[in-house]
Design a protein around this motif. Structure first.
Motif, PDB file in Angstrom:
ATOM      1  N   PRO A 132      49.403  41.165  37.766  1.00 35.23           N
ATOM      2  CA  PRO A 132      50.133  42.116  36.910  1.00 35.23           C
ATOM      3  C   PRO A 132      49.528  42.312  35.525  1.00 35.23           C
ATOM      4  CG  PRO A 132      51.426  40.118  37.314  1.00 35.23           C
ATOM      5  CD  PRO A 132      50.286  40.106  38.266  1.00 35.23           C
ATOM      6  N   ALA A 133      49.011  41.267  34.913  1.00 38.54           N
ATOM      7  CA  ALA A 133      48.404  41.436  33.590  1.00 38.54           C
ATOM      8  C   ALA A 133      47.120  42.256  33.675  1.00 38.54           C
ATOM      9  CB  ALA A 133      48.119  40.065  32.959  1.00 38.54           C
ATOM     10  N   ILE A 134      46.335  42.013  34.719  1.00 38.07           N
ATOM     11  CA  ILE A 134      45.087  42.754  34.900  1.00 38.07           C
ATOM     12  C   ILE A 134      45.384  44.224  35.190  1.00 38.07           C
ATOM     13  CG2 ILE A 134      43.009  42.973  36.299  1.00 38.07           C
ATOM     14  CD1 ILE A 134      42.939  40.482  34.616  1.00 38.07           C
ATOM     15  N   PHE A 135      46.383  44.482  36.022  1.00 36.26           N
ATOM     16  CA  PHE A 135      46.693  45.861  36.369  1.00 36.26           C
ATOM     17  C   PHE A 135      47.211  46.622  35.147  1.00 36.26           C
ATOM     18  CE2 PHE A 135      49.024  49.059  39.136  1.00 36.26           C
ATOM     19  CZ  PHE A 135      47.855  49.647  39.602  1.00 36.26           C
TER      20      PHE A 135
ATOM     21  N   GLU B 134      40.066  35.042  36.116  1.00 38.73           N
ATOM     22  CA  GLU B 134      40.043  33.594  35.915  1.00 38.73           C
ATOM     23  C   GLU B 134      40.803  33.161  34.662  1.00 38.73           C
ATOM     24  OE1 GLU B 134      36.745  35.454  33.716  1.00 38.73           O
ATOM     25  OE2 GLU B 134      37.439  35.588  35.798  1.00 38.73           O
ATOM     26  N   GLN B 135      41.048  34.088  33.732  1.00 40.30           N
ATOM     27  CA  GLN B 135      41.832  33.749  32.543  1.00 40.30           C
ATOM     28  C   GLN B 135      43.282  33.425  32.902  1.00 40.30           C
ATOM     29  OE1 GLN B 135      41.496  36.854  29.593  1.00 40.30           O
ATOM     30  NE2 GLN B 135      39.332  37.218  30.086  1.00 40.30           N
ATOM     31  N   TYR B 136      43.749  33.983  33.999  1.00 36.90           N
ATOM     32  CA  TYR B 136      45.131  33.782  34.422  1.00 36.90           C
ATOM     33  C   TYR B 136      45.261  32.846  35.625  1.00 36.90           C
ATOM     34  CZ  TYR B 136      45.788  37.862  31.468  1.00 36.90           C
ATOM     35  OH  TYR B 136      45.784  38.736  30.395  1.00 36.90           O
ATOM     36  N   VAL B 137      44.143  32.629  36.311  1.00 39.24           N
ATOM     37  CA  VAL B 137      44.158  31.807  37.530  1.00 39.24           C
ATOM     38  C   VAL B 137      43.031  30.785  37.427  1.00 39.24           C
ATOM     39  CG1 VAL B 137      44.251  31.860  40.049  1.00 39.24           C
ATOM     40  CG2 VAL B 137      44.868  33.908  38.750  1.00 39.24           C
ATOM     41  N   PRO B 138      43.296  29.622  36.868  1.00 43.81           N
ATOM     42  CA  PRO B 138      42.219  28.636  36.662  1.00 43.81           C
ATOM     43  C   PRO B 138      41.561  28.170  37.954  1.00 43.81           C
ATOM     44  CG  PRO B 138      44.140  28.102  35.313  1.00 43.81           C
ATOM     45  CD  PRO B 138      44.560  29.197  36.243  1.00 43.81           C
TER      46      PRO B 138
ATOM     47  N   SER C 146      37.321  46.415  39.629  1.00 41.67           N
ATOM     48  CA  SER C 146      37.442  46.018  38.219  1.00 41.67           C
ATOM     49  C   SER C 146      38.678  45.160  37.973  1.00 41.67           C
ATOM     50  CB  SER C 146      37.485  47.260  37.318  1.00 41.67           C
ATOM     51  OG  SER C 146      38.546  48.125  37.691  1.00 41.67           O
ATOM     52  N   ASN C 147      39.625  45.184  38.910  1.00 42.12           N
ATOM     53  CA  ASN C 147      40.819  44.347  38.787  1.00 42.12           C
ATOM     54  C   ASN C 147      40.510  42.860  38.971  1.00 42.12           C
ATOM     55  OD1 ASN C 147      43.582  46.022  38.648  1.00 42.12           O
ATOM     56  ND2 ASN C 147      42.063  47.203  39.795  1.00 42.12           N
TER      57      ASN C 147
ATOM     58  N   PRO D  32      55.592  38.164  27.936  1.00 36.62           N
ATOM     59  CA  PRO D  32      54.256  38.510  27.420  1.00 36.62           C
ATOM     60  C   PRO D  32      53.187  38.142  28.440  1.00 36.62           C
ATOM     61  CG  PRO D  32      55.118  36.544  26.337  1.00 36.62           C
ATOM     62  CD  PRO D  32      56.245  37.119  27.155  1.00 36.62           C
ATOM     63  N   THR D  33      52.136  38.944  28.515  1.00 42.27           N
ATOM     64  CA  THR D  33      51.106  38.721  29.532  1.00 42.27           C
ATOM     65  C   THR D  33      50.420  37.368  29.378  1.00 42.27           C
ATOM     66  OG1 THR D  33      49.500  39.916  28.158  1.00 42.27           O
ATOM     67  CG2 THR D  33      50.668  41.169  29.858  1.00 42.27           C
ATOM     68  N   THR D  34      50.484  36.782  28.205  1.00 40.60           N
ATOM     69  CA  THR D  34      49.862  35.468  28.013  1.00 40.60           C
ATOM     70  C   THR D  34      50.549  34.391  28.844  1.00 40.60           C
ATOM     71  OG1 THR D  34      51.264  35.160  26.066  1.00 40.60           O
ATOM     72  CG2 THR D  34      49.018  35.967  25.693  1.00 40.60           C
ATOM     73  N   THR D  35      51.752  34.668  29.335  1.00 38.71           N
ATOM     74  CA  THR D  35      52.470  33.687  30.151  1.00 38.71           C
ATOM     75  C   THR D  35      52.261  33.913  31.643  1.00 38.71           C
ATOM     76  OG1 THR D  35      54.512  35.013  30.272  1.00 38.71           O
ATOM     77  CG2 THR D  35      54.258  33.552  28.369  1.00 38.71           C
ATOM     78  N   TYR D  36      51.429  34.858  32.016  1.00 38.17           N
ATOM     79  CA  TYR D  36      51.256  35.205  33.431  1.00 38.17           C
ATOM     80  C   TYR D  36      50.270  34.251  34.115  1.00 38.17           C
ATOM     81  CZ  TYR D  36      53.487  39.780  32.519  1.00 38.17           C
ATOM     82  OH  TYR D  36      54.343  40.799  32.178  1.00 38.17           O
TER      83      TYR D  36
END
Length: 299
Positions: free
Chosen positions: A144-147, A264-268, A258-259, A234-238
């Protein structure tokens, strides 16, 4: 199935999670939970997109599914209750449905496998309920944050998503149903979409599902609820804590590659498998390859 989550308060501490020796499947608004035999090591929940009524079970996928030792897919979503209005398609509602269904089946940890709109719900489930997931598998569905980023800043993705404006139109059901659902048939079965074209027999379950009362409205309500899909966070919590496999058909005309940038910023714990000649329907087109990626990831 790995342990690691305690039983719910309704059960005494230490009570084993009940297991059934039989494989059962139960439907929800976004897909189904497939409960495998007790001998299987893991539980798996599959969520499909709203535009298709299931996944292909034809000659190309039958053997590959067996070879990968994963449950056979079936066109099951057409038998579920159709969301009657857009608010019932909000992420928080469908995520709650999925959580309650898992608990009803006694599954406190499982692997969640999802595609398209089901993938959108699965991302939210992983963000809000990380304690339920041993693994997450996503097929051509944007985080969702990427989209949000892509829709705001990428003209190519904006153009690729322009079809959504037509689907929120009050006349969309009439347009999609015209000429025996030919518009939908062109999208799902159109020439060049699959290496092995769908036979009439394989198309029949889809057309039957589309013809069910309220089916088109239920599917379209996901688009109509699009702007209220999130949780207002906030997207920082996604952040997604579960080990995640993303399988991506790079020829997807709706959700562009491009999505994957910055995911990796949201999925370690992220593994990405790109399929260069796959489209949005990569699970239909290359079932053996998709099944192998999933099997290798969760075993």
């Amino acid at each position: 199935m790995k342990s690691g989550r305690s039983a719910p308060p309704s059960l005494p501490p230490g009570t084993p999670v009940p297991r059934s020796p039989n494989t059962t499947r139960k439907s929800t608004a976004c897909g189904s939970i497939t409960r495998r035999p007790a001998a299987a090591r893991k539980s798996c929940c599959s969520c499909t997109g709203s535009r298709s009524s299931g996944t292909r079970t034809g000659r190309s996928s039958k053997n590959s599914t067996k070879a990968a030792n994963t449950p056979s897919w079936r066109p099951i979503c057409g038998a579920t209750t159709c969301p009657p209005n857009p608010p019932t398609c909000q992420a928080k509602v469908v995520v709650k449905d999925l959580r309650q269904l898992a608990e009803h089946l006694g599954r406190w940890q499982f692997t969640l496998v999802a595609h398209d709109w089901g993938g959108g719900i699965a991302w939210w489930f992983a963000i809000v309920h990380p304690e339920y997931l041993t693994n997450l598998v996503i097929l051509n569905a944007s985080h969702p944050a990427i989209f949000q980023r892509e829709l705001a800043h990428n003209p190519q993705q904006q153009a690729a998503s322009a079809y959504m404006d037509r689907l929120v139109n009050p006349q969309a059901e009439q347009a999609l149903a015209a000429d025996k659902y030919q518009v939908l048939a062109d999208v799902v079965f159109g020439p060049g979409r699959l290496a092995i074209p769908y036979t009439d027999a394989e198309q029949h379950p889809y057309r039957t599902a589309w013809a069910q009362p309220g089916a088109l409205t239920g599917a379209l309500n996901y688009y109509r609820a699009f702007h209220s899909l999130g949780y207002g966070l906030p997207t920082t919590t996604y952040q997604v804590k579960a080990p995640t496999l993303v399988i991506w058909g790079e020829q997807d005309p709706y959700v562009l590659p491009s999505n994957l940038t910055g995911l990796e910023q949201y999925v370690p714990e992220l593994t990405i498998q790109r399929i260069a000649n796959g489209t949005h329907w990569v699970l239909h087109e290359q079932p053996a390859r998709v099944n192998k990626y999933i099997h290798d990831f969760i075993r």
